[in-house]
Design a protein around this motif. Structure first.
Motif, PDB file in Angstrom:
ATOM      1  N   ALA A 281       0.733  -1.195   0.132  1.00 32.40           N
ATOM      2  CA  ALA A 281      -0.111  -0.141  -0.019  1.00 32.40           C
ATOM      3  C   ALA A 281       0.842   1.165  -0.056  1.00 32.40           C
ATOM      4  CB  ALA A 281      -1.014  -0.018   1.208  1.00 32.40           C
ATOM      5  N   VAL A 282       0.280   2.263  -0.335  1.00 32.48           N
ATOM      6  CA  VAL A 282       1.106   3.462  -0.339  1.00 32.48           C
ATOM      7  C   VAL A 282       0.087   4.515   0.021  1.00 32.48           C
ATOM      8  CG1 VAL A 282       0.293   4.351  -2.718  1.00 32.48           C
ATOM      9  CG2 VAL A 282       2.205   5.278  -1.726  1.00 32.48           C
ATOM     10  N   ALA A 283       0.423   5.609   0.873  1.00 30.75           N
ATOM     11  CA  ALA A 283      -0.335   6.614   1.603  1.00 30.75           C
ATOM     12  C   ALA A 283      -0.626   7.765   0.437  1.00 30.75           C
ATOM     13  CB  ALA A 283       0.574   7.219   2.604  1.00 30.75           C
ATOM     14  N   VAL A 284      -1.870   8.038   0.489  1.00 30.59           N
ATOM     15  CA  VAL A 284      -2.596   9.177  -0.253  1.00 30.59           C
ATOM     16  C   VAL A 284      -2.731  10.398   0.631  1.00 30.59           C
ATOM     17  CG1 VAL A 284      -4.479   9.785  -1.520  1.00 30.59           C
ATOM     18  CG2 VAL A 284      -3.766   7.457  -1.661  1.00 30.59           C
TER      19      VAL A 284
ATOM     20  N   ALA B  56       1.231   9.181   7.546  1.00 30.92           N
ATOM     21  CA  ALA B  56       2.060   8.765   6.268  1.00 30.92           C
ATOM     22  C   ALA B  56       3.523   9.280   6.513  1.00 30.92           C
ATOM     23  CB  ALA B  56       1.520   9.785   4.922  1.00 30.92           C
ATOM     24  N   TYR B  57       4.302   9.057   5.511  1.00 30.07           N
ATOM     25  CA  TYR B  57       5.918   9.202   5.472  1.00 30.07           C
ATOM     26  C   TYR B  57       6.035  10.807   6.097  1.00 30.07           C
ATOM     27  CZ  TYR B  57      10.160  10.570   3.190  1.00 30.07           C
ATOM     28  OH  TYR B  57      11.637  10.998   2.792  1.00 30.07           O
ATOM     29  N   GLY B  58       6.679  10.934   6.942  1.00 24.94           N
ATOM     30  CA  GLY B  58       7.073  12.261   7.364  1.00 24.94           C
ATOM     31  C   GLY B  58       5.917  12.679   8.471  1.00 24.94           C
ATOM     32  N   GLY B  59       5.219  11.770   8.929  1.00 25.24           N
ATOM     33  CA  GLY B  59       4.120  12.230   9.804  1.00 25.24           C
ATOM     34  C   GLY B  59       2.760  13.087   9.252  1.00 25.24           C
ATOM     35  N   ALA B  60       2.844  13.093   8.164  1.00 29.32           N
ATOM     36  CA  ALA B  60       1.844  13.926   7.435  1.00 29.32           C
ATOM     37  C   ALA B  60       0.308  13.194   7.674  1.00 29.32           C
ATOM     38  CB  ALA B  60       1.958  14.223   5.914  1.00 29.32           C
ATOM     39  N   LEU B  61      -0.543  13.806   7.774  1.00 31.62           N
ATOM     40  CA  LEU B  61      -2.175  12.999   7.689  1.00 31.62           C
ATOM     41  C   LEU B  61      -2.428  12.549   6.583  1.00 31.62           C
ATOM     42  CD1 LEU B  61      -4.124  15.686   9.937  1.00 31.62           C
ATOM     43  CD2 LEU B  61      -3.247  13.136  10.705  1.00 31.62           C
ATOM     44  N   ALA B  62      -2.684  11.263   6.636  1.00 34.25           N
ATOM     45  CA  ALA B  62      -3.077  10.752   5.041  1.00 34.25           C
ATOM     46  C   ALA B  62      -4.521  10.658   5.074  1.00 34.25           C
ATOM     47  CB  ALA B  62      -2.548   9.306   5.037  1.00 34.25           C
ATOM     48  N   ASP B  63      -5.235  10.785   3.837  1.00 33.54           N
ATOM     49  CA  ASP B  63      -6.709  10.698   3.543  1.00 33.54           C
ATOM     50  C   ASP B  63      -6.879   9.043   3.896  1.00 33.54           C
ATOM     51  OD1 ASP B  63      -6.293  13.177   2.291  1.00 33.54           O
ATOM     52  OD2 ASP B  63      -6.023  12.447   0.689  1.00 33.54           O
ATOM     53  N   ARG B  64      -6.001   8.261   3.225  1.00 38.47           N
ATOM     54  CA  ARG B  64      -6.146   6.624   3.193  1.00 38.47           C
ATOM     55  C   ARG B  64      -4.794   6.011   2.687  1.00 38.47           C
ATOM     56  NH1 ARG B  64      -7.471   4.966  -1.961  1.00 38.47           N
ATOM     57  NH2 ARG B  64      -7.220   6.533  -3.683  1.00 38.47           N
ATOM     58  N   TYR B  65      -4.745   4.852   2.616  1.00 39.07           N
ATOM     59  CA  TYR B  65      -3.738   4.113   2.074  1.00 39.07           C
ATOM     60  C   TYR B  65      -4.397   3.127   0.917  1.00 39.07           C
ATOM     61  CZ  TYR B  65      -0.071   4.561   5.223  1.00 39.07           C
ATOM     62  OH  TYR B  65       1.011   5.271   6.043  1.00 39.07           O
ATOM     63  N   ASP B  66      -3.510   3.444  -0.202  1.00 42.06           N
ATOM     64  CA  ASP B  66      -4.021   2.691  -1.484  1.00 42.06           C
ATOM     65  C   ASP B  66      -3.368   1.417  -1.697  1.00 42.06           C
ATOM     66  OD1 ASP B  66      -4.766   2.133  -4.073  1.00 42.06           O
ATOM     67  OD2 ASP B  66      -4.058   3.750  -4.985  1.00 42.06           O
ATOM     68  N   SER B  67      -4.207   0.307  -1.681  1.00 39.58           N
ATOM     69  CA  SER B  67      -3.633  -0.949  -1.991  1.00 39.58           C
ATOM     70  C   SER B  67      -3.725  -1.598  -3.493  1.00 39.58           C
ATOM     71  CB  SER B  67      -4.154  -2.163  -0.978  1.00 39.58           C
ATOM     72  OG  SER B  67      -5.533  -2.248  -1.015  1.00 39.58           O
ATOM     73  N   ALA B  68      -4.292  -0.723  -4.103  1.00 36.70           N
ATOM     74  CA  ALA B  68      -4.641  -1.044  -5.505  1.00 36.70           C
ATOM     75  C   ALA B  68      -3.364  -0.842  -6.611  1.00 36.70           C
ATOM     76  CB  ALA B  68      -5.884  -0.614  -6.085  1.00 36.70           C
ATOM     77  N   ILE B  69      -2.151  -0.325  -5.750  1.00 34.78           N
ATOM     78  CA  ILE B  69      -1.082   0.152  -6.527  1.00 34.78           C
ATOM     79  C   ILE B  69      -0.325  -1.071  -7.305  1.00 34.78           C
ATOM     80  CG2 ILE B  69      -0.673   2.380  -5.562  1.00 34.78           C
ATOM     81  CD1 ILE B  69       1.460   0.810  -3.806  1.00 34.78           C
ATOM     82  N   ASP B  70       0.365  -1.022  -8.251  1.00 31.75           N
ATOM     83  CA  ASP B  70       1.065  -1.963  -8.982  1.00 31.75           C
ATOM     84  C   ASP B  70       2.708  -1.258  -9.338  1.00 31.75           C
ATOM     85  OD1 ASP B  70       0.918  -0.282 -11.323  1.00 31.75           O
ATOM     86  OD2 ASP B  70      -0.648  -1.806 -12.055  1.00 31.75           O
ATOM     87  N   ASP B  71       3.482  -2.137  -9.745  1.00 36.33           N
ATOM     88  CA  ASP B  71       4.888  -1.665 -10.068  1.00 36.33           C
ATOM     89  C   ASP B  71       4.955  -0.540 -11.221  1.00 36.33           C
ATOM     90  OD1 ASP B  71       6.028  -3.160  -8.140  1.00 36.33           O
ATOM     91  OD2 ASP B  71       6.383  -4.932  -9.476  1.00 36.33           O
ATOM     92  N   GLU B  72       3.944  -0.315 -11.672  1.00 38.80           N
ATOM     93  CA  GLU B  72       3.832   0.851 -12.777  1.00 38.80           C
ATOM     94  C   GLU B  72       3.803   2.125 -12.232  1.00 38.80           C
ATOM     95  OE1 GLU B  72       4.195   0.541 -16.175  1.00 38.80           O
ATOM     96  OE2 GLU B  72       4.916  -1.531 -15.541  1.00 38.80           O
ATOM     97  N   PHE B  73       3.462   2.161 -10.942  1.00 33.53           N
ATOM     98  CA  PHE B  73       3.158   3.347 -10.389  1.00 33.53           C
ATOM     99  C   PHE B  73       4.693   3.814 -10.039  1.00 33.53           C
ATOM    100  CE2 PHE B  73       3.099   5.264  -5.914  1.00 33.53           C
ATOM    101  CZ  PHE B  73       2.269   6.570  -6.180  1.00 33.53           C
ATOM    102  N   ILE B  74       5.597   3.015  -9.804  1.00 33.16           N
ATOM    103  CA  ILE B  74       7.031   3.475  -9.361  1.00 33.16           C
ATOM    104  C   ILE B  74       7.828   3.673 -10.520  1.00 33.16           C
ATOM    105  CG2 ILE B  74       8.912   2.676  -7.780  1.00 33.16           C
ATOM    106  CD1 ILE B  74       7.040   1.520  -5.896  1.00 33.16           C
ATOM    107  N   ALA B  75       7.507   2.835 -11.661  1.00 32.77           N
ATOM    108  CA  ALA B  75       8.261   2.824 -12.892  1.00 32.77           C
ATOM    109  C   ALA B  75       8.946   3.895 -13.328  1.00 32.77           C
ATOM    110  CB  ALA B  75       7.535   1.956 -13.769  1.00 32.77           C
ATOM    111  N   PRO B  76       8.116   5.064 -13.425  1.00 29.08           N
ATOM    112  CA  PRO B  76       8.667   6.335 -13.792  1.00 29.08           C
ATOM    113  C   PRO B  76       9.872   7.140 -13.160  1.00 29.08           C
ATOM    114  CG  PRO B  76       6.350   6.334 -14.070  1.00 29.08           C
ATOM    115  CD  PRO B  76       6.759   5.306 -13.283  1.00 29.08           C
TER     116      PRO B  76
END
Length: 329
Positions: free
Chosen positions: A125-128, A280-300
């Motif tokens: 998952a990644v924080a939004v 989230a990272y750095g202590g920021a308030l997150a809206d939610r966590y997205d667990s639908a991400i895939d490797d294409e999200f990080i590829a760029p």
């Protein structure tokens, strides 16, 4: 129905030597022996899932503070139990997952790529935050430095973080390369500080002319009063970088992986879970966590970092040992 559950367990400063001891305690230091025992960890109170967090900008304790509310909420609502530990380096986190003794880990894009390439990690998952799942790296300078653009870094001294860090090392180095700056030949010196906060502190103290760190690290230090935001300011900001993801061990059972994805995606909706628990990272308030991400999200981001090779990282380490920027008035 919510479960009355204890908070996750915490251990600090887990380096490679301590990791070796942990592997023996949990069950075998080899990947084969470790894999056999790791199958026993199912998130029950007796067999909590092992979570290893990579050190970031503000030190180990603050990173634990960022993630403890999230994992505690999942324990309370869903009855999944975790053993949270701090790695003292990015290498410790990757090796822990490679050995099959870490089930969930916090990664940067570069570190996740290392674990994924080894076939031991999958995205969890990644924080939004504010509707976006990205953050920025920055290169900072003192307000009275006379610099106004990245090209002004030539013949200056720069503090960089851990060589495996996306935003305190790799992305800023890539930004310099894109601007026509060879960091080994065009800079006067490099300080390998090891972390975001150490780089920014070295800049504020006058040890270096510029420092690389995430913008969220900078913002957090300013909020906490450990950095003067009027004296240390942004010189250049990166393109958006995917937020540091949580990843899970590829060898976890499919049912466990599916359950983890579901609970992270929905924890913000659960009764009794307050917004300040979803950080989230750095202590920021997150809206939610997205667990639908895939490797294409990080590829760029990984493509952008292709020019920062292992050879260049070693050259920079050697240059740092030679140049050793010192205290300047």
């Amino acid at each position: 129905m919510p479960h009355a559950s204890p908070k996750p367990t915490f251990t600090f400063g887990l380096g490679l030597a301590m990791l070796a001891s942990l592997l023996l305690l949990i069950g075998g230091c080899g990947s084969e022996g470790g894999s056999a025992r790791s199958q026993d960890r199912d998130g029950s109170p007796e067999r909590p899932l092992m979570v290893l967090l990579v050190p970031t900008e503000s030190g180990q304790t603050n990173l634990m503070d960022d993630y403890e509310p999230l994992f505690s909420a999942i324990t309370r609502v869903h009855g999944l139990h975790f053993d949270l530990r701090m790695g003292s380096s990015y290498a410790a986190v990757v090796e822990g997952m490679r050995a099959g003794q870490v089930d969930i880990a916090h990664f940067g894009a570069v570190t996740y790529h290392q674990a994924r390439r080894a076939g031991v990690a999958e995205l969890l998952a990644v924080a939004v935050v504010d509707g976006e799942a990205v953050y920025h790296a920055g290169i900072f300078h003192r307000a009275d430095s006379g610099m106004s653009r990245i090209e002004d870094l030539k013949d200056k001294t720069v503090a960089l973080g851990d060589p495996n860090s996306t935003s305190s090392f790799n992305y800023p180095v890539a930004m310099m390369l894109d601007a026509g700056i060879d960091p080994v030949r065009d800079l006067r010196g490099v300080l390998m500080s090891g972390s975001h906060s150490a780089s920014l502190s070295a800049l504020q103290a006058g040890h270096v002319d510029a420092a690389a760190a995430s913008v969220s690290a900078y913002d957090k230090m300013v909020r906490e009063g450990t950095l003067d935001g009027t004296r240390v300011v942004l010189l250049v900001k990166s393109d958006p970088i995917p937020n540091p993801p949580l990843a899970m061990r590829a060898g976890l059972g499919e049912e466990v992986k599916a359950r983890l994805r579901e609970v992270f995606a929905t924890i913000h909706e659960q009764e009794g879970v307050r917004p300040e628990m979803i950080l989230a990272y750095g202590g920021a308030l997150a809206d939610r966590y997205d667990s639908a991400i895939d490797d294409e999200f990080i590829a760029p981001a990984l493509a952008r970092l292709g020019a920062v090779t292992a050879e260049l990282r070693q050259e920079l380490a050697d240059f740092a040992n030679r140049s050793r920027p010192g205290r300047r008035g």
